[in-house]
Design a protein around this motif. Sequence first.
Motif, PDB file in Angstrom:
ATOM      1  N   ARG A 158     -13.805   2.420  -3.579  1.00 21.35           N
ATOM      2  CA  ARG A 158     -12.912   2.910  -4.697  1.00 21.35           C
ATOM      3  C   ARG A 158     -11.644   3.044  -3.831  1.00 21.35           C
ATOM      4  O   ARG A 158     -10.465   2.805  -4.430  1.00 21.35           O
ATOM      5  CB  ARG A 158     -13.383   4.132  -5.541  1.00 21.35           C
ATOM      6  N   GLU A 159     -11.568   3.892  -2.966  1.00 16.57           N
ATOM      7  CA  GLU A 159     -10.374   4.261  -2.401  1.00 16.57           C
ATOM      8  C   GLU A 159      -9.817   2.996  -1.762  1.00 16.57           C
ATOM      9  O   GLU A 159      -8.642   3.100  -1.718  1.00 16.57           O
ATOM     10  CB  GLU A 159     -10.744   5.375  -1.068  1.00 16.57           C
ATOM     11  N   ILE A 160     -10.509   2.284  -0.913  1.00 17.25           N
ATOM     12  CA  ILE A 160      -9.859   0.957  -0.305  1.00 17.25           C
ATOM     13  C   ILE A 160      -9.266   0.150  -1.371  1.00 17.25           C
ATOM     14  O   ILE A 160      -8.228  -0.539  -1.255  1.00 17.25           O
ATOM     15  CB  ILE A 160     -10.978  -0.060   0.321  1.00 17.25           C
ATOM     16  N   PHE A 161      -9.946  -0.309  -2.326  1.00 14.27           N
ATOM     17  CA  PHE A 161      -9.346  -1.023  -3.477  1.00 14.27           C
ATOM     18  C   PHE A 161      -8.201  -0.531  -4.339  1.00 14.27           C
ATOM     19  O   PHE A 161      -7.632  -1.388  -5.005  1.00 14.27           O
ATOM     20  CB  PHE A 161     -10.523  -1.794  -4.333  1.00 14.27           C
ATOM     21  N   ALA A 162      -8.199   0.772  -4.267  1.00 15.60           N
ATOM     22  CA  ALA A 162      -7.046   1.323  -5.082  1.00 15.60           C
ATOM     23  C   ALA A 162      -5.784   1.243  -4.096  1.00 15.60           C
ATOM     24  O   ALA A 162      -4.586   1.052  -4.734  1.00 15.60           O
ATOM     25  CB  ALA A 162      -7.473   2.858  -5.413  1.00 15.60           C
ATOM     26  N   ARG A 163      -6.144   1.434  -2.676  1.00 14.81           N
ATOM     27  CA  ARG A 163      -4.865   1.178  -1.986  1.00 14.81           C
ATOM     28  C   ARG A 163      -4.422  -0.117  -1.661  1.00 14.81           C
ATOM     29  O   ARG A 163      -3.261  -0.490  -1.551  1.00 14.81           O
ATOM     30  CB  ARG A 163      -5.278   1.843  -0.518  1.00 14.81           C
ATOM     31  N   HIS A 164      -5.401  -1.190  -1.513  1.00 14.87           N
ATOM     32  CA  HIS A 164      -5.081  -2.379  -1.334  1.00 14.87           C
ATOM     33  C   HIS A 164      -5.055  -3.353  -2.550  1.00 14.87           C
ATOM     34  O   HIS A 164      -4.553  -4.554  -2.316  1.00 14.87           O
ATOM     35  CB  HIS A 164      -6.080  -3.106  -0.448  1.00 14.87           C
ATOM     36  N   GLY A 165      -5.464  -2.768  -3.687  1.00 15.34           N
ATOM     37  CA  GLY A 165      -5.480  -4.003  -5.192  1.00 15.34           C
ATOM     38  C   GLY A 165      -5.085  -3.134  -5.957  1.00 15.34           C
ATOM     39  O   GLY A 165      -4.322  -1.971  -6.209  1.00 15.34           O
ATOM     40  N   ASP A 166      -5.905  -3.438  -7.216  1.00 21.59           N
ATOM     41  CA  ASP A 166      -5.487  -2.735  -8.525  1.00 21.59           C
ATOM     42  C   ASP A 166      -6.773  -2.091  -8.770  1.00 21.59           C
ATOM     43  O   ASP A 166      -6.920  -1.865 -10.190  1.00 21.59           O
ATOM     44  CB  ASP A 166      -5.150  -3.646  -9.695  1.00 21.59           C
ATOM     45  N   GLY A 167      -7.472  -1.643  -7.905  1.00 27.78           N
ATOM     46  CA  GLY A 167      -8.773  -0.749  -8.250  1.00 27.78           C
ATOM     47  C   GLY A 167     -10.099  -1.496  -8.294  1.00 27.78           C
ATOM     48  O   GLY A 167      -9.976  -2.816  -8.161  1.00 27.78           O
ATOM     49  N   PRO A 168     -11.158  -0.981  -8.059  1.00 30.10           N
ATOM     50  CA  PRO A 168     -12.599  -1.867  -7.973  1.00 30.10           C
ATOM     51  C   PRO A 168     -12.859  -2.704  -9.138  1.00 30.10           C
ATOM     52  O   PRO A 168     -13.432  -3.773  -9.089  1.00 30.10           O
ATOM     53  CB  PRO A 168     -13.481  -0.852  -7.525  1.00 30.10           C
TER      54      PRO A 168
END
Length: 232
Positions: A158-168
């Motif tokens: 959740r944290e990674i894809f919020a930072r690098h994308g638009d959320g999981p």
Amino acid sequence: MTRLTTVGFDADDTLWHNERVFRDTQNRFADLLADYADPDHLAERLLAAERRNIGYYGYGIKGFVLSMIETAIEITDRKVPAHVIARLLESGREMLAHPIELLPHARDAVAAIAETHRIVLITKGDLLDQERKLAQSGIGDLFDGVEIVSEKTASVYREIFARHGDGPDRSLMVGDSMRSDVLPMIEAGGWGVHVPQGTPWDIEAADPPRNEPRYRALDDLGGLPWLLAQVG
């Protein structure tokens, strides 16, 4: 259906060979300790040591070597010859210097998806070793982000894809480990794609999810661009 914007890739045994290097070293370990234990019993003791030590050493070659040394000390009742310890340390250095060999379709799949989605490398293991592998792979520049983590959990995704994308919920994770790459990503709200490679490490084994619409399996990475086109 929500359009997917970000794809996460596992590294070891998803983009390049890794587990077979561990298997080869473990076979040499069995040869070195052949006078003290049969291969199956030795493998059980080594796996138990690895399970105990993950919380201390994390994932990767250094923890594996320390677990082999610990197992050798235990299995010989603290009488392991010094030359065996020296050979195990040498084997670890050889593993850390082993050349990177990309898996079939890895380069083409990553390059193709980089043109349509944000892509992130998400891997576990020793920081220096993972950085070395990525640098030698020849595909590192294609990634929009690189995350080397101690564990892969739903909260980490959740944290990674919020930072690098638009959320999981708008992201997909692909990897060879059902336990680390697929199940926690689905729990986080994203898609999990399993691409098995050889015999999985027992610690990473898990059953596939049942009746889960965000789960897919592929024989190799060659089918990933097509799959992305189908699911969004």
